[in-house]
Scaffold this motif. Structure first.
Motif, PDB file in Angstrom:
ATOM      1  N   ARG A  81      10.994  -2.759  -9.048  1.00  0.00           N
ATOM      2  CA  ARG A  81      11.406  -2.077  -7.816  1.00  0.00           C
ATOM      3  C   ARG A  81      12.412  -0.984  -8.169  1.00  0.00           C
ATOM      4  NH1 ARG A  81      12.967  -4.596  -1.888  1.00  0.00           N
ATOM      5  NH2 ARG A  81      13.607  -2.618  -0.955  1.00  0.00           N
ATOM      6  N   VAL A  82      12.153   0.238  -7.659  1.00  0.00           N
ATOM      7  CA  VAL A  82      13.011   1.372  -8.001  1.00  0.00           C
ATOM      8  C   VAL A  82      13.748   1.917  -6.789  1.00  0.00           C
ATOM      9  CG1 VAL A  82      11.678   2.031 -10.020  1.00  0.00           C
ATOM     10  CG2 VAL A  82      11.026   2.945  -7.778  1.00  0.00           C
ATOM     11  N   GLU A 139       4.162   5.192  -9.596  1.00  0.00           N
ATOM     12  CA  GLU A 139       4.890   4.499  -8.544  1.00  0.00           C
ATOM     13  C   GLU A 139       4.050   4.404  -7.278  1.00  0.00           C
ATOM     14  OE1 GLU A 139       8.715   6.185  -7.817  1.00  0.00           O
ATOM     15  OE2 GLU A 139       9.397   5.964  -9.900  1.00  0.00           O
ATOM     16  N   ILE A 140       4.379   3.398  -6.468  1.00  0.00           N
ATOM     17  CA  ILE A 140       3.680   3.197  -5.206  1.00  0.00           C
ATOM     18  C   ILE A 140       4.677   2.683  -4.186  1.00  0.00           C
ATOM     19  CG2 ILE A 140       3.015   0.810  -5.721  1.00  0.00           C
ATOM     20  CD1 ILE A 140       0.363   1.333  -4.280  1.00  0.00           C
ATOM     21  N   GLU A 141       4.474   3.046  -2.934  1.00  0.00           N
ATOM     22  CA  GLU A 141       5.349   2.581  -1.861  1.00  0.00           C
ATOM     23  C   GLU A 141       4.630   1.528  -1.025  1.00  0.00           C
ATOM     24  OE1 GLU A 141       7.607   4.325   2.095  1.00  0.00           O
ATOM     25  OE2 GLU A 141       7.496   5.584   0.290  1.00  0.00           O
ATOM     26  N   VAL A 142       5.270   0.394  -0.838  1.00  0.00           N
ATOM     27  CA  VAL A 142       4.717  -0.695  -0.031  1.00  0.00           C
ATOM     28  C   VAL A 142       5.819  -1.206   0.881  1.00  0.00           C
ATOM     29  CG1 VAL A 142       3.647  -2.981  -0.038  1.00  0.00           C
ATOM     30  CG2 VAL A 142       3.113  -1.353  -1.865  1.00  0.00           C
ATOM     31  N   ASP A 143       5.556  -1.195   2.196  1.00  0.00           N
ATOM     32  CA  ASP A 143       6.524  -1.687   3.182  1.00  0.00           C
ATOM     33  C   ASP A 143       7.892  -1.028   3.040  1.00  0.00           C
ATOM     34  OD1 ASP A 143       4.578  -3.363   4.152  1.00  0.00           O
ATOM     35  OD2 ASP A 143       5.264  -5.111   3.031  1.00  0.00           O
ATOM     36  N   GLY A 144       7.885   0.255   2.751  1.00  0.00           N
ATOM     37  CA  GLY A 144       9.128   1.003   2.666  1.00  0.00           C
ATOM     38  C   GLY A 144       9.867   0.884   1.350  1.00  0.00           C
ATOM     39  N   GLY A 166      -0.114  -8.327  -4.834  1.00  0.00           N
ATOM     40  CA  GLY A 166      -1.511  -7.918  -4.680  1.00  0.00           C
ATOM     41  C   GLY A 166      -1.629  -6.527  -4.088  1.00  0.00           C
ATOM     42  N   ARG A 167      -0.760  -6.209  -3.138  1.00  0.00           N
ATOM     43  CA  ARG A 167      -0.778  -4.880  -2.525  1.00  0.00           C
ATOM     44  C   ARG A 167      -0.235  -3.818  -3.481  1.00  0.00           C
ATOM     45  NH1 ARG A 167       2.307  -5.359   2.934  1.00  0.00           N
ATOM     46  NH2 ARG A 167       1.523  -3.217   3.180  1.00  0.00           N
TER      47      ARG A 167
END
Length: 240
Positions: A238-239, A15-20, A216-217
């Protein structure tokens, strides 16, 4: 040829966090999709069962280009003298050999034409001498030349002995796969991506530019690997 996933060689967080927001990245292992092999059965066989409505399915450019027949054996590529001469003078990229061998340069000439190649060479010489700037050759030749992949490790066989061009019609191809999945009752968006260990780039999709930049991010750390993982498909979900 089925190549085992090398877990120790390539580890990325699931998992990764992008813009909250948090996104799960799910690599999908396939067999090696050979040059000219139809894309639809690959999607149906490997991706269909894992998809949920609202997911984003991404496909790697090399797999799609290969399925389109845009991969050519190095041994069967006859480079013209101009390609040999230019290949010795371009700056090799940090992600691979780029156009730094005669065979990849030959295909760049075929893809974008001799006039544009010569213009790019002239611009690169001037910018290097006057501004000590490199990379203009690739900027002028454009994405069709810049995106050409050459042979060698860690590329999976048989592509380690082939020149792979950019995928044709990335947006239309993405839409085709979306329609294919819709026919199976899956409501998802599709992205054709070029990702490596330096970042991710969306070449075409079924969404807007803002979502493409977000994807892309989300893929910037290359969660599916670069070599023998044999995971040319993946799901973004999205989780949170």
């Amino acid at each position: 040829m089925d190549v085992p996933y090398d877990e120790e060689a390539h580890k990325r967080p699931r998992e990764i966090e992008v813009d909250g927001a948090r996104f799960e990245r799910i690599p999908i292992k396939t067999h090696v999709v050979l040059p000219g092999e139809p894309l639809d059965p690959v999607i149906e066989t490997y991706a269909l069962e894992h998809l949920e409505d609202g997911d984003w399915l991404f496909m790697t450019e090399k797999m799609v280009a290969g399925s389109q027949g845009r991969a050519y054996p190095v041994a069967e590529t006859k480079a013209r003298p101009l390609a040999v001469w230019l290949s010795k003078r371009v700056v090799r990229t940090s992600t691979g050999i780029g156009l730094g061998i005669p065979e990849t340069m030959e295909w760049a000439i075929r893809e974008v034409g001799t006039p544009r190649i010569l213009l790019a060479a002239a611009v690169s010489v001037v910018s290097k001498r006057l501004f000590n700037r490199t990379g203009d050759f690739y900027r002028v030749t454009g994405p069709k030349a810049r995106g050409i992949d050459g042979p060698g490790y860690p590329t999976i066989p048989p592509y380690d002995e082939m020149v792979v061009l950019t995928a044709a019609k990335p947006r239309q191809t993405s839409q085709h796969v979306r329609d294919l999945l819709a026919g199976h009752g899956k409501k998802v968006d599709v992205f054709l991506v070029d990702i490596n260990d330096l970042g991710g780039n969306v070449l075409g999709s079924t969404t807007d530019k803002a979502t493409e930049k977000l994807v892309g991010r989300v893929l910037r750390d290359n969660p599916i690997g670069q070599g023998h993982e044999s995971t040319p498909l993946g799901i973004i979900r999205r989780v949170a």
